[in-house]
Design an enzyme around this catalytic site. Sequence first.
Site, PDB file in Angstrom:
ATOM      1  CG  HIS A 212      32.428  27.562  16.350  1.00 60.50           C
ATOM      2  ND1 HIS A 212      33.534  28.246  16.797  1.00 60.50           N
ATOM      3  CD2 HIS A 212      31.809  27.077  17.459  1.00 60.50           C
ATOM      4  CE1 HIS A 212      33.583  28.164  18.124  1.00 60.50           C
ATOM      5  NE2 HIS A 212      32.549  27.453  18.546  1.00 60.50           N
TER       6      HIS A 212
ATOM      7  CE  LYS B  71      31.079  18.539  15.711  1.00 60.66           C
ATOM      8  NZ  LYS B  71      30.997  19.737  16.562  1.00 60.66           N
TER       9      LYS B  71
ATOM     10  CB  ALA C 178      33.625  18.400  19.400  1.00 65.35           C
TER      11      ALA C 178
ATOM     12  CD  GLN D 205      24.379  28.441  18.846  1.00 66.40           C
ATOM     13  OE1 GLN D 205      23.377  28.084  19.480  1.00 66.40           O
ATOM     14  NE2 GLN D 205      25.534  28.734  19.417  1.00 66.40           N
TER      15      GLN D 205
ATOM     16  CB  THR E 237      23.006  22.391  28.944  1.00 70.47           C
ATOM     17  OG1 THR E 237      22.527  22.925  30.172  1.00 70.47           O
ATOM     18  CG2 THR E 237      22.064  22.749  27.817  1.00 70.47           C
TER      19      THR E 237
ATOM     20  CE1 TYR F  35      28.120  26.319  17.508  1.00 71.25           C
ATOM     21  CE2 TYR F  35      29.267  24.464  16.500  1.00 71.25           C
ATOM     22  CZ  TYR F  35      28.842  25.142  17.628  1.00 71.25           C
ATOM     23  OH  TYR F  35      29.134  24.631  18.868  1.00 71.25           O
TER      24      TYR F  35
ATOM     25  N   GLY G 263      32.970  22.680  24.155  1.00 75.32           N
ATOM     26  CA  GLY G 263      32.699  23.697  25.183  1.00 75.32           C
ATOM     27  C   GLY G 263      33.395  24.989  24.810  1.00 75.32           C
ATOM     28  CG  ASP G 264      31.480  28.678  24.339  1.00 73.56           C
ATOM     29  OD1 ASP G 264      31.830  28.506  23.150  1.00 73.56           O
ATOM     30  OD2 ASP G 264      30.326  28.957  24.685  1.00 73.56           O
TER      31      ASP G 264
ATOM     32  CD  GLU H 112      20.123  22.703  24.728  1.00 72.51           C
ATOM     33  OE1 GLU H 112      20.439  22.142  23.661  1.00 72.51           O
ATOM     34  OE2 GLU H 112      20.648  23.748  25.142  1.00 72.51           O
TER      35      GLU H 112
HETATM   36  P1  FAD Z   1      34.223  21.888  17.891  1.00 74.71           P
HETATM   37  O1  FAD Z   1      33.449  20.951  17.041  1.00 74.71           O
HETATM   38  O2  FAD Z   1      35.506  21.414  18.460  1.00 74.71           O
HETATM   39  O3  FAD Z   1      34.414  23.224  17.076  1.00 74.71           O
HETATM   40  C1  FAD Z   1      34.987  24.389  17.685  1.00 74.71           C
HETATM   41  C2  FAD Z   1      35.809  25.154  16.635  1.00 74.71           C
HETATM   42  O4  FAD Z   1      36.963  24.386  16.262  1.00 74.71           O
HETATM   43  C3  FAD Z   1      35.051  25.410  15.324  1.00 74.71           C
HETATM   44  O5  FAD Z   1      35.458  26.656  14.826  1.00 74.71           O
HETATM   45  C4  FAD Z   1      35.512  24.263  14.406  1.00 74.71           C
HETATM   46  O6  FAD Z   1      35.436  24.605  13.034  1.00 74.71           O
HETATM   47  C5  FAD Z   1      36.949  24.068  14.864  1.00 74.71           C
HETATM   48  N1  FAD Z   1      37.377  22.663  14.748  1.00 74.71           N
HETATM   49  C6  FAD Z   1      36.645  21.559  15.041  1.00 74.71           C
HETATM   50  N2  FAD Z   1      37.376  20.446  14.869  1.00 74.71           N
HETATM   51  C7  FAD Z   1      38.609  20.846  14.448  1.00 74.71           C
HETATM   52  C8  FAD Z   1      39.814  20.157  14.123  1.00 74.71           C
HETATM   53  N3  FAD Z   1      39.900  18.809  14.182  1.00 74.71           N
HETATM   54  N4  FAD Z   1      40.895  20.883  13.746  1.00 74.71           N
HETATM   55  C9  FAD Z   1      40.823  22.250  13.682  1.00 74.71           C
HETATM   56  N5  FAD Z   1      39.700  22.958  13.984  1.00 74.71           N
HETATM   57  C10 FAD Z   1      38.622  22.269  14.377  1.00 74.71           C
HETATM   58  N6  FAD Z   1      28.413  24.466  25.703  1.00 74.71           N
HETATM   59  C11 FAD Z   1      28.484  24.038  27.000  1.00 74.71           C
HETATM   60  O7  FAD Z   1      29.382  24.451  27.722  1.00 74.71           O
HETATM   61  N7  FAD Z   1      27.573  23.161  27.511  1.00 74.71           N
HETATM   62  C12 FAD Z   1      26.545  22.656  26.768  1.00 74.71           C
HETATM   63  O8  FAD Z   1      25.739  21.871  27.265  1.00 74.71           O
HETATM   64  C13 FAD Z   1      26.427  23.091  25.404  1.00 74.71           C
HETATM   65  N8  FAD Z   1      25.451  22.613  24.603  1.00 74.71           N
HETATM   66  C14 FAD Z   1      25.402  22.976  23.278  1.00 74.71           C
HETATM   67  C15 FAD Z   1      24.410  22.437  22.456  1.00 74.71           C
HETATM   68  C16 FAD Z   1      24.331  22.788  21.100  1.00 74.71           C
HETATM   69  C17 FAD Z   1      23.263  22.191  20.236  1.00 74.71           C
HETATM   70  C18 FAD Z   1      25.267  23.717  20.565  1.00 74.71           C
HETATM   71  C19 FAD Z   1      25.185  24.126  19.116  1.00 74.71           C
HETATM   72  C20 FAD Z   1      26.265  24.265  21.381  1.00 74.71           C
HETATM   73  C21 FAD Z   1      26.346  23.906  22.742  1.00 74.71           C
HETATM   74  N9  FAD Z   1      27.339  24.407  23.583  1.00 74.71           N
HETATM   75  C22 FAD Z   1      27.414  24.006  24.901  1.00 74.71           C
HETATM   76  C23 FAD Z   1      28.296  25.425  23.093  1.00 74.71           C
HETATM   77  C24 FAD Z   1      29.585  24.780  22.517  1.00 74.71           C
HETATM   78  O9  FAD Z   1      30.288  24.149  23.554  1.00 74.71           O
HETATM   79  C25 FAD Z   1      30.424  25.911  21.891  1.00 74.71           C
HETATM   80  O10 FAD Z   1      29.782  26.413  20.761  1.00 74.71           O
HETATM   81  C26 FAD Z   1      31.889  25.603  21.625  1.00 74.71           C
HETATM   82  O11 FAD Z   1      32.554  26.835  21.325  1.00 74.71           O
HETATM   83  C27 FAD Z   1      32.154  24.676  20.457  1.00 74.71           C
HETATM   84  O12 FAD Z   1      31.807  23.384  20.728  1.00 74.71           O
HETATM   85  P2  FAD Z   1      31.830  22.272  19.563  1.00 74.71           P
HETATM   86  O13 FAD Z   1      31.576  20.986  20.201  1.00 74.71           O
HETATM   87  O14 FAD Z   1      30.989  22.703  18.433  1.00 74.71           O
HETATM   88  O15 FAD Z   1      33.376  22.380  19.156  1.00 74.71           O
END
Ligand code: FAD
Length: 288
Positions: free
Chosen positions: A148, A164, A124, A175, A48, A144, A109-110, A17
């Site tokens: 998460h 997902k 996501a 992560q 990223t 995670y 995303g955060d 990465e």
């Molecule tokens: P989600 O899968 O949406 O999960 C987020 C939270 O919501 C979790 O607690 C999950 O349990 C919950 N959730 C998920 N789906 C649902 C649903 N349908 N209903 C209710 N709750 C739900 N960030 C960046 O900004 N840019 C990057 O390039 C980047 N790259 C990354 C690469 C990797 C390998 C990892 C592990 C993380 C990366 N991140 C990046 C960080 C990531 O964007 C954050 O961790 C963010 O907070 C969560 O993203 P996610 O896609 O996992 O979210």
Amino acid sequence: MKISEIFATKKNIFSFEVFPPKKTSGIETISTKLEAMSNLKPDFISVTYGAGGGGASIYTADMCRSIQDDFHIPSMMHLTCVNSSKETVLERLELMKQYGIENVLALRGDIVPDVPRQTDFMHADELVSFIRENGDFHISGACYPEGHPESDSLTDDILNLKRKVEAGAEHLVSQLFFDNDFFYDFREKAVIAGINVPIEAGIMPVVNKAQIERMVTTCGASLPPKFVKMMTRFENSPEALKDAGIAYAIDQIIDLYSQGVDGVHLYTMNQPEVAERISEAVASIRNA
Ligand code: FAD
């Protein structure tokens, strides 16, 4: 090449990465590093994407294109949706098609308090479905091993992860973690939950003091006593800290491959020298 094809034909996947340079730096500042990383022949390189969609994100697609076209390594573009409308995501997908980028890591995303969030995508899995409907991409997702930070429990998080995968994620990248047991426990629970796509383990070599400080304040990964002792002992000796951090990462990776992990995703922090030392150390293990 699609990442799903790579997993179908190879074992012991090893990927990198990288992140884009600052907006003010220009993409050419990263070219030498991309070339050096590509020469190490990872199975693919992911780039990223800033959750805000602006800033350095403007380089993400260009870097993916360069990795593929100039250095002949498959690339994967990260794409976040927390600050994006459907229209913006469609524009990014069109650009990917134009550039021939076939792989996307679909992320929420955060949530940043100062940036008003868009509501077209809440999680996501919604982005995964949207990408599936709007192109022929290989789609990956994040996972995670310690849960998460927003989830009440690892079980809740795994159930959401399953959504997902059901939405179309064909591969997961984890992560970072410093204690492999968290990963093995997570992997077992994911399989029990019916998640059967390849899961790559995210490994970050910690090689400088700034990284240690960031790690403690932001990442949320558990720091095992062995790791803390090592960091404390060498934090003021830059060379020793680098050697120790690289050795720790290599030790984690060898254990992961020994335990039959699908792949290892190395968070290179844009440091080709670190990636090279680790790649060389695990070369025969990857090919075993
Ligand atoms: P989600 O899968 O949406 O999960 C987020 C939270 O919501 C979790 O607690 C999950 O349990 C919950 N959730 C998920 N789906 C649902 C649903 N349908 N209903 C209710 N709750 C739900 N960030 C960046 O900004 N840019 C990057 O390039 C980047 N790259 C990354 C690469 C990797 C390998 C990892 C592990 C993380 C990366 N991140 C990046 C960080 C990531 O964007 C954050 O961790 C963010 O907070 C969560 O993203 P996610 O896609 O996992 O979210």
